[in-house]
Write an enzyme that holds these catalytic residues in place. Structure first.
Site, PDB file in Angstrom:
ATOM      1  CB  SER A   1      -0.885   0.012   1.248  1.00 34.83           C
ATOM      2  OG  SER A   1      -1.645   1.197   1.324  1.00 34.83           O
TER       3      SER A   1
ATOM      4  CE1 TYR B   1      -4.451  -1.816   4.827  1.00 39.45           C
ATOM      5  CE2 TYR B   1      -3.389   0.315   4.507  1.00 39.45           C
ATOM      6  CZ  TYR B   1      -3.931  -0.849   3.984  1.00 39.45           C
ATOM      7  OH  TYR B   1      -3.929  -1.043   2.625  1.00 39.45           O
ATOM      8  CB  ALA B   2       0.199   3.034   8.389  1.00 36.68           C
TER       9      ALA B   2
ATOM     10  CE  LYS C   1      -1.736  -3.870   3.268  1.00 33.68           C
ATOM     11  NZ  LYS C   1      -1.799  -4.964   2.302  1.00 33.68           N
TER      12      LYS C   1
END
Length: 128
Positions: A60, A74-75, A78
């Site tokens: 991402s 999430y960050a 990824k």
């Protein structure tokens, strides 16, 4: 086994960072990072035996290249995935196995259009 694509990923809107529980954090990392790891780990012996293979993961732009408010896990997952891909690429290249990631920007999917856990229609398509 020639090509393996690790494409699973989830995002969940999080409360303030200090309120994110270990279970919330781990759930995201288990799918986005550990899921790709397990997928690749299972494929590597077969590819190594053949002397050829392709491992590909969907990463991402969030994490490695930009921030995403209310989505720290999430960050982080990824960004970790990008690190894993880079390390596996240099380690497995001599065995004839390439490892790459594809980092799409925002794509209109059921996940990204979910306004509870992701950007919602306004965030993906713009207002109105």
């Amino acid at each position: 086994m020639d090509i393996v694509v690790a494409n699973a990923g989830i995002a969940r809107r999080e409360p303030l960072p200090e309120l994110v529980s270990d279970d919330q954090w781990q759930a995201i990392l288990d799918v986005n990072l550990a899921g790709a790891w397990r997928c690749f780990q299972a494929a590597i012996p077969h590819m190594r035996e053949r002397g050829w293979g392709r491992l590909l993961a969907t990463t991402s732009v969030s994490g490695p290249l930009q921030a995403w408010v209310e989505h720290t896990s999430y960050a982080a997952s990824k960004a970790g995935l990008v690190g894993m891909i880079n390390s596996l690429a240099v380690e497995l290249g001599p065995a004839g196995i390439t490892v790459n990631g594809v980092a799409p920007g925002v794509v209109a999917t059921p996940q990204s259009l979910d306004s509870v856990n992701s950007l919602g229609p306004d965030g993906v398509c713009g207002p109105g």
